[in-house]
Design a protein around this motif. Structure first.
Motif, PDB file in Angstrom:
ATOM      1  N   GLY A  16       0.807  -1.184   0.000  1.00 13.23           N
ATOM      2  CA  GLY A  16       0.000   0.000   0.000  1.00 13.23           C
ATOM      3  C   GLY A  16       0.854   1.253   0.000  1.00 13.23           C
ATOM      4  N   ILE A  17       0.225   2.356  -0.270  1.00 13.04           N
ATOM      5  CA  ILE A  17       0.873   3.665  -0.299  1.00 13.04           C
ATOM      6  C   ILE A  17       0.317   4.482   0.864  1.00 13.04           C
ATOM      7  N   TYR A  18       1.192   5.152   1.585  1.00 10.89           N
ATOM      8  CA  TYR A  18       0.757   5.947   2.731  1.00 10.89           C
ATOM      9  C   TYR A  18       1.446   7.306   2.718  1.00 10.89           C
ATOM     10  N   ARG A  19       0.910   8.208   3.525  1.00 16.26           N
ATOM     11  CA  ARG A  19       1.480   9.560   3.596  1.00 16.26           C
ATOM     12  C   ARG A  19       1.396  10.066   5.030  1.00 16.26           C
ATOM     13  N   TRP A  20       2.526  10.539   5.535  1.00 14.30           N
ATOM     14  CA  TRP A  20       2.582  11.272   6.793  1.00 14.30           C
ATOM     15  C   TRP A  20       2.502  12.738   6.446  1.00 14.30           C
ATOM     16  N   VAL A  21       1.624  13.495   7.105  1.00 13.88           N
ATOM     17  CA  VAL A  21       1.484  14.930   6.855  1.00 13.88           C
ATOM     18  C   VAL A  21       1.715  15.676   8.161  1.00 13.88           C
ATOM     19  N   ASN A  22       2.677  16.601   8.148  1.00 14.09           N
ATOM     20  CA  ASN A  22       2.905  17.445   9.309  1.00 14.09           C
ATOM     21  C   ASN A  22       1.737  18.417   9.406  1.00 14.09           C
ATOM     22  N   ILE A  23       1.062  18.414  10.538  1.00 15.41           N
ATOM     23  CA  ILE A  23      -0.156  19.198  10.703  1.00 15.41           C
ATOM     24  C   ILE A  23       0.120  20.696  10.607  1.00 15.41           C
ATOM     25  N   ASP A  24       1.226  21.158  11.163  1.00 18.67           N
ATOM     26  CA  ASP A  24       1.528  22.592  11.147  1.00 18.67           C
ATOM     27  C   ASP A  24       2.052  23.090   9.806  1.00 18.67           C
ATOM     28  N   SER A  25       2.993  22.363   9.224  1.00 21.98           N
ATOM     29  CA  SER A  25       3.642  22.852   8.008  1.00 21.98           C
ATOM     30  C   SER A  25       2.968  22.372   6.726  1.00 21.98           C
ATOM     31  N   GLY A  26       2.239  21.263   6.809  1.00 23.61           N
ATOM     32  CA  GLY A  26       1.630  20.698   5.607  1.00 23.61           C
ATOM     33  C   GLY A  26       2.594  19.861   4.787  1.00 23.61           C
ATOM     34  N   LYS A  27       3.871  19.814   5.193  1.00 24.36           N
ATOM     35  CA  LYS A  27       4.848  18.997   4.466  1.00 24.36           C
ATOM     36  C   LYS A  27       4.486  17.536   4.640  1.00 24.36           C
ATOM     37  N   SER A  28       4.783  16.747   3.615  1.00 24.81           N
ATOM     38  CA  SER A  28       4.394  15.347   3.687  1.00 24.81           C
ATOM     39  C   SER A  28       5.521  14.419   3.260  1.00 24.81           C
ATOM     40  N   TYR A  29       5.405  13.196   3.700  1.00 24.15           N
ATOM     41  CA  TYR A  29       6.317  12.117   3.341  1.00 24.15           C
ATOM     42  C   TYR A  29       5.453  10.994   2.798  1.00 24.15           C
ATOM     43  N   ILE A  30       5.772  10.544   1.614  1.00 23.69           N
ATOM     44  CA  ILE A  30       5.035   9.448   0.987  1.00 23.69           C
ATOM     45  C   ILE A  30       5.912   8.211   1.001  1.00 23.69           C
ATOM     46  N   GLY A  31       5.316   7.102   1.392  1.00 21.65           N
ATOM     47  CA  GLY A  31       6.042   5.844   1.423  1.00 21.65           C
ATOM     48  C   GLY A  31       5.166   4.714   0.925  1.00 21.65           C
ATOM     49  N   SER A  32       5.787   3.564   0.772  1.00 21.95           N
ATOM     50  CA  SER A  32       5.052   2.394   0.315  1.00 21.95           C
ATOM     51  C   SER A  32       5.623   1.150   0.978  1.00 21.95           C
ATOM     52  N   SER A  33       4.810   0.135   1.024  1.00 18.47           N
ATOM     53  CA  SER A  33       5.246  -1.144   1.563  1.00 18.47           C
ATOM     54  C   SER A  33       4.312  -2.238   1.067  1.00 18.47           C
ATOM     55  N   GLY A  44       1.865  15.476  16.073  1.00 19.40           N
ATOM     56  CA  GLY A  44       2.132  16.535  15.111  1.00 19.40           C
ATOM     57  C   GLY A  44       1.889  16.110  13.668  1.00 19.40           C
ATOM     58  N   PHE A  45       1.461  14.877  13.480  1.00 19.56           N
ATOM     59  CA  PHE A  45       1.268  14.327  12.139  1.00 19.56           C
ATOM     60  C   PHE A  45      -0.086  13.658  12.011  1.00 19.56           C
ATOM     61  N   LYS A  46      -0.535  13.579  10.774  1.00 21.32           N
ATOM     62  CA  LYS A  46      -1.635  12.674  10.474  1.00 21.32           C
ATOM     63  C   LYS A  46      -1.097  11.649   9.487  1.00 21.32           C
ATOM     64  N   LEU A  47      -1.593  10.455   9.598  1.00 21.39           N
ATOM     65  CA  LEU A  47      -1.166   9.351   8.742  1.00 21.39           C
ATOM     66  C   LEU A  47      -2.336   8.964   7.866  1.00 21.39           C
ATOM     67  N   GLU A  48      -2.107   8.972   6.566  1.00 28.13           N
ATOM     68  CA  GLU A  48      -3.147   8.620   5.601  1.00 28.13           C
ATOM     69  C   GLU A  48      -2.723   7.399   4.802  1.00 28.13           C
ATOM     70  N   ILE A  49      -3.633   6.481   4.620  1.00 26.55           N
ATOM     71  CA  ILE A  49      -3.392   5.396   3.673  1.00 26.55           C
ATOM     72  C   ILE A  49      -4.014   5.846   2.369  1.00 26.55           C
ATOM     73  N   LEU A  50      -3.163   6.042   1.379  1.00 22.34           N
ATOM     74  CA  LEU A  50      -3.629   6.584   0.105  1.00 22.34           C
ATOM     75  C   LEU A  50      -4.218   5.514  -0.804  1.00 22.34           C
ATOM     76  N   GLU A  51      -3.642   4.322  -0.744  1.00 20.81           N
ATOM     77  CA  GLU A  51      -4.113   3.278  -1.670  1.00 20.81           C
ATOM     78  C   GLU A  51      -3.571   1.921  -1.237  1.00 20.81           C
ATOM     79  N   TYR A  52      -4.403   0.917  -1.404  1.00 19.57           N
ATOM     80  CA  TYR A  52      -3.952  -0.464  -1.308  1.00 19.57           C
ATOM     81  C   TYR A  52      -3.745  -0.956  -2.732  1.00 19.57           C
ATOM     82  N   CYS A  53      -2.637  -1.625  -2.980  1.00 23.75           N
ATOM     83  CA  CYS A  53      -2.386  -2.108  -4.340  1.00 23.75           C
ATOM     84  C   CYS A  53      -1.520  -3.363  -4.299  1.00 23.75           C
ATOM     85  N   TYR A  54      -1.438  -4.015  -5.438  1.00 21.81           N
ATOM     86  CA  TYR A  54      -0.619  -5.208  -5.558  1.00 21.81           C
ATOM     87  C   TYR A  54       0.860  -4.830  -5.552  1.00 21.81           C
ATOM     88  N   PRO A  55       1.707  -5.685  -4.971  1.00 22.05           N
ATOM     89  CA  PRO A  55       3.146  -5.391  -4.903  1.00 22.05           C
ATOM     90  C   PRO A  55       3.782  -5.108  -6.263  1.00 22.05           C
TER      91      PRO A  55
END
Length: 79
Positions: free
Chosen positions: A1-18, A54-65
């Motif tokens: 899946g694909i996920y995103r950490w979003v800093n609540i104050d700055s709006g900056k984000s980190y996108i990752g997958s696993s 200080g962050f919100k965690l979003e799951i953006l998508e579930y997908c095949y490896p």
């Protein structure tokens, strides 16, 4: 899946997958794992500095490896 950490104050984000989100999130929520000096990821440093609240965690998508990197790139380009 694909996920995103979003800093609540700055709006900056980190996108990752696993291909195993459960295992990945266990790492994120394990202080000993993220604070280990040789793990030098920006998101780890940010989580330690600002705390989980200080962050919100979003799951953006579930997908095949097989298409994980392609979909992650899509979200890099989108955000």
């Amino acid at each position: 899946g694909i996920y995103r950490w979003v800093n609540i104050d700055s709006g900056k984000s980190y996108i990752g997958s696993s291909s195993n989100l459960s295992a990945r999130f266990k790492q994120y929520f394990n202080y000993n794992h993220i604070s280990f000096p040789k793990r030098n990821l920006r998101i780890y440093k940010a989580l330690l500095k600002y705390g989980y609240s200080g962050f919100k965690l979003e799951i953006l998508e579930y997908c095949y490896p097989e298409i994980l990197l392609e979909r992650e790139q899509f979200y890099f380009d989108t955000y």
